[in-house]
Design a protein around this motif. Sequence first.
Motif, PDB file in Angstrom:
ATOM      1  N   VAL A 100      44.492 102.289   8.608  1.00 29.68           N
ATOM      2  CA  VAL A 100      45.036 103.592   8.994  1.00 29.68           C
ATOM      3  C   VAL A 100      46.142 103.960   8.014  1.00 29.68           C
ATOM      4  O   VAL A 100      46.629 103.106   7.259  1.00 29.68           O
ATOM      5  CB  VAL A 100      45.564 103.561  10.457  1.00 29.68           C
ATOM      6  N   ASN A 126      49.800 104.786  18.641  1.00 31.80           N
ATOM      7  CA  ASN A 126      49.161 105.932  19.269  1.00 31.80           C
ATOM      8  C   ASN A 126      48.562 106.768  18.152  1.00 31.80           C
ATOM      9  O   ASN A 126      49.199 106.971  17.119  1.00 31.80           O
ATOM     10  CB  ASN A 126      50.184 106.767  20.058  1.00 31.80           C
ATOM     11  N   TYR A 127      47.344 107.223  18.364  1.00 26.25           N
ATOM     12  CA  TYR A 127      46.659 108.012  17.341  1.00 26.25           C
ATOM     13  C   TYR A 127      46.518 109.442  17.813  1.00 26.25           C
ATOM     14  O   TYR A 127      46.358 109.673  19.001  1.00 26.25           O
ATOM     15  CB  TYR A 127      45.287 107.397  17.031  1.00 26.25           C
ATOM     16  N   PRO A 128      46.569 110.370  16.906  1.00 25.07           N
ATOM     17  CA  PRO A 128      46.742 110.164  15.471  1.00 25.07           C
ATOM     18  C   PRO A 128      48.176 109.736  15.150  1.00 25.07           C
ATOM     19  O   PRO A 128      49.115 110.087  15.852  1.00 25.07           O
ATOM     20  CB  PRO A 128      46.441 111.538  14.867  1.00 25.07           C
ATOM     21  N   LEU A 129      48.286 108.933  14.065  1.00 27.07           N
ATOM     22  CA  LEU A 129      49.611 108.558  13.576  1.00 27.07           C
ATOM     23  C   LEU A 129      50.346 109.813  13.137  1.00 27.07           C
ATOM     24  O   LEU A 129      49.724 110.781  12.705  1.00 27.07           O
ATOM     25  CB  LEU A 129      49.505 107.656  12.341  1.00 27.07           C
ATOM     26  N   SER A 130      51.641 109.757  13.191  1.00 25.37           N
ATOM     27  CA  SER A 130      52.415 110.831  12.572  1.00 25.37           C
ATOM     28  C   SER A 130      52.479 110.544  11.072  1.00 25.37           C
ATOM     29  O   SER A 130      52.444 109.374  10.658  1.00 25.37           O
ATOM     30  CB  SER A 130      53.826 110.897  13.152  1.00 25.37           C
ATOM     31  N   ASP A 166      39.724  97.331   9.820  1.00 28.93           N
ATOM     32  CA  ASP A 166      40.335  98.500  10.448  1.00 28.93           C
ATOM     33  C   ASP A 166      41.604  98.852   9.690  1.00 28.93           C
ATOM     34  O   ASP A 166      42.459  97.991   9.445  1.00 28.93           O
ATOM     35  CB  ASP A 166      40.660  98.209  11.912  1.00 28.93           C
ATOM     36  N   ARG A 192      45.095 108.885   6.103  1.00 28.77           N
ATOM     37  CA  ARG A 192      44.222 109.050   7.265  1.00 28.77           C
ATOM     38  C   ARG A 192      45.026 108.680   8.499  1.00 28.77           C
ATOM     39  O   ARG A 192      45.517 107.558   8.612  1.00 28.77           O
ATOM     40  CB  ARG A 192      42.994 108.163   7.153  1.00 28.77           C
ATOM     41  N   LEU A 193      45.148 109.630   9.385  1.00 32.26           N
ATOM     42  CA  LEU A 193      45.977 109.437  10.571  1.00 32.26           C
ATOM     43  C   LEU A 193      45.214 108.789  11.722  1.00 32.26           C
ATOM     44  O   LEU A 193      45.820 108.369  12.705  1.00 32.26           O
ATOM     45  CB  LEU A 193      46.589 110.776  11.005  1.00 32.26           C
ATOM     46  N   GLU A 194      43.904 108.698  11.589  1.00 33.78           N
ATOM     47  CA  GLU A 194      43.052 108.016  12.570  1.00 33.78           C
ATOM     48  C   GLU A 194      42.502 106.743  11.928  1.00 33.78           C
ATOM     49  O   GLU A 194      42.278 106.702  10.720  1.00 33.78           O
ATOM     50  CB  GLU A 194      41.882 108.918  12.987  1.00 33.78           C
ATOM     51  N   PRO A 195      42.256 105.700  12.712  1.00 35.02           N
ATOM     52  CA  PRO A 195      41.705 104.452  12.158  1.00 35.02           C
ATOM     53  C   PRO A 195      40.341 104.666  11.506  1.00 35.02           C
ATOM     54  O   PRO A 195      39.571 105.531  11.926  1.00 35.02           O
ATOM     55  CB  PRO A 195      41.564 103.540  13.378  1.00 35.02           C
ATOM     56  N   TYR A 196      40.086 103.862  10.486  1.00 36.85           N
ATOM     57  CA  TYR A 196      38.794 103.874   9.788  1.00 36.85           C
ATOM     58  C   TYR A 196      38.542 102.470   9.265  1.00 36.85           C
ATOM     59  O   TYR A 196      39.442 101.629   9.229  1.00 36.85           O
ATOM     60  CB  TYR A 196      38.798 104.893   8.641  1.00 36.85           C
TER      61      TYR A 196
END
Length: 139
Positions: A29, A42-46, A27, A16-20
């Motif tokens: 990622v 920085n999101y989205p993560l690579s 939190d 998951r490239l965005e936090p959840y």
Amino acid sequence: MTENLQQRIQRHEGLRLEPYKDSLGFDTVGYGHRILPTDYFNYPLSPELALSLLQADIASHELDLLSQLPWSENLPNTIQDVLIELCFWIGITGLRGFKRMLLAIEAGDRDGAVMQLLDSKLHEQCPARTEELSRLILT
């Protein structure tokens, strides 16, 4: 081809490239990386950064395991990997809570270790993953 520890964690955790929020409300990622107060991304993560975080997390959990349970250094690689994955999943403190399982592993009693892992709340919460790790302990 045999799946290695990193590949297995990638499959179990997913990317998951965005936090959840994880199942405990933390939190998170990437491949199950708990976001720390000192982490600034920085999101989205690579995907490359997510993989780097996973590799660093695995290395950190391996150090935790070896420092807290130094006898684990002499275990077969497969069992070391199971313990590292458990550290990744529930932390070294959580792993140390599996006292009977760890005693069984240290004594070379793989069947006893599996019995303890399968007779746990962790197994109730995620039976497929704990059963897979149990099979690895027995191999």
